[in-house]
Scaffold this motif. Structure first.
Motif, short mmCIF file in Angstrom:
data_model
loop_
_atom_site.label_atom_id
_atom_site.label_comp_id
_atom_site.label_asym_id
_atom_site.label_seq_id
_atom_site.Cartn_x
_atom_site.Cartn_y
_atom_site.Cartn_z
N ASP A 1 26.13 44.52 114.46
CA ASP A 1 27.27 43.72 114.89
C ASP A 1 27.17 42.27 114.42
OD1 ASP A 1 29.14 45.33 116.39
OD2 ASP A 1 27.51 45.65 117.83
N GLN B 1 29.55 47.47 126.13
CA GLN B 1 30.66 47.85 125.26
C GLN B 1 31.89 48.08 126.11
OE1 GLN B 1 30.43 51.62 123.15
NE2 GLN B 1 32.61 51.52 122.69
N SER C 1 29.92 46.41 119.71
CA SER C 1 31.15 47.16 119.42
C SER C 1 30.98 48.65 119.64
CB SER C 1 31.59 46.90 117.97
OG SER C 1 30.59 47.34 117.06
N ASP C 2 29.74 49.15 119.57
CA ASP C 2 29.47 50.58 119.67
C ASP C 2 28.14 50.75 120.39
OD1 ASP C 2 28.58 53.25 119.18
OD2 ASP C 2 29.86 53.39 117.41
N ARG D 1 25.59 53.27 118.83
CA ARG D 1 25.01 52.74 117.60
C ARG D 1 23.99 51.65 117.91
NH1 ARG D 1 28.53 49.47 113.15
NH2 ARG D 1 28.63 48.04 114.95
#
Length: 312
Positions: A139, A71, A13-14, A17
């Motif tokens: 995640d 992503q 998702s990121d 990160r």
């Protein structure tokens, strides 16, 4: 003939990160990154109108067991959840060897991941015993980390604190079918066991006592990284099948594919199809993290996506 699993692709998702997490938790380092070209849409099964970024990370420079992170600019859903835990099928977890399973578990949680318990002890065979911890990245992607209590010398020296990807685990409702498929691609059985011991529920983080059939396959009998592992929860036959095949696409979150190198792509695609696999797409592209390749994507027996590539 196809290689062992050279690379696994994760939807995250990121991206920033994820890069930070895998660096801090596992010591993986960035090797390359870029934008995801629309020409990969057919191979990777995403809407070409989407935009995204990729990065390849690795524990070392061996070219083995690398991770490709993706992503996209649209929100995705997690592939695994409580509703499909016992009857889902598809890629489930990545497995890593480490020097100290407890220290790695603590690094995972400190970096923003999670773990349900401290490492459990279990005997893989008469020669091998491990400490094993099931963890999740930020995640919720499952990471199985283990260290040897006995028998580590059988798998050779560990050059980094945490290894390259050792195993990609596939949840299946038909272990025999899945094993036969990968054996026909040159993998050999490392161990085949029904696991049913008191600590198994804590190890797997399930909400009930469980028993599983677990088979670990090693490439050509000696290539330690890049193995495939099949497992099925036993005594769950009353649950309907819940394959992840149609959900395991960008921008969704989880393990999306496993990549194997080919020396003769057309022949290997033909072999996969003969074994019951299904071709998704085939073309020559600039493959992120690999270079110019002839690439074919195909479904395995549990709907898991295989990326077969032959450098040009």
């Amino acid at each position: 003939m196809l290689s062992e699993v050279k690379l696994v692709t994760l939807g995250v998702s990121d991206l920033e990160r994820a890069l930070s997490f895998y660096s801090q938790a596992l010591g993986y380092r960035l090797q390359a990154r870029g934008d995801i070209p629309a020409e990969l849409a057919a191979l990777w099964r995403f809407d070409p109108a989407l935009r995204g970024r990729w990065a390849v990370i690795a524990a070392d420079d061996s070219g083995l067991g690398r991770i490709r992170l993706l992503q996209f600019d649209a929100p995705g859903q997690r592939l695994w959840h409580a509703g499909n835990l016992y009857n889902g099928s598809g890629y489930y977890a990545l497995n890593f060897r480490c020097r100290d399973a407890l220290a790695t578990m603590q690094a995972v949680t400190a970096a923003g991941g999670s773990s349900a318990h401290e490492p459990s002890y279990w005997e893989v065979s008469e020669q091998v015993a491990v400490r094993d911890s099931i963890n999740d990245d930020p995640d919720g992607i499952r990471l199985d980390v283990f260290s040897y209590e006995r028998g580590g010398e059988l798998r050779g020296a560990l050059e980094t604190e945490v290894s390259v990807v050792q195993t990609i685990a596939i949840a299946t409702r038909d272990v025999a079918r899945s094993v036969a498929f990968y054996q026909a691609l040159g993998f050999e059985t490392l161990f085949d066991r029904v696991l049913d011991f008191p600590e198994l529920q804590a190890l797997l983080g399930t909400d009930r006592p469980v028993k599983i059939h677990n088979v670990n396959l090693i490439k050509d009998g000696h290539i330690v990284p890049g193995r495939v592992e099949m497992f099925a929860y036993l005594e769950m036959e009353h649950l309907p099948d819940a394959p992840l095949r149609d959900a395991a696409v960008p921008p969704n979150i989880g393990i999306l594919s496993a990549s194997l190198r080919s020396d003769d792509l057309d022949a290997d695609v033909a072999r996969v199809l003969t074994l019951g696999g299904q071709l998704i797409a085939q073309q020559v592209v600039e493959l992120p993290g690999v270079g110019r390749c002839a690439v074919a994507s195909a479904f395995g027996p549990d709907g898991e996506q295989l990326e077969l590539f032959q450098p040009q």
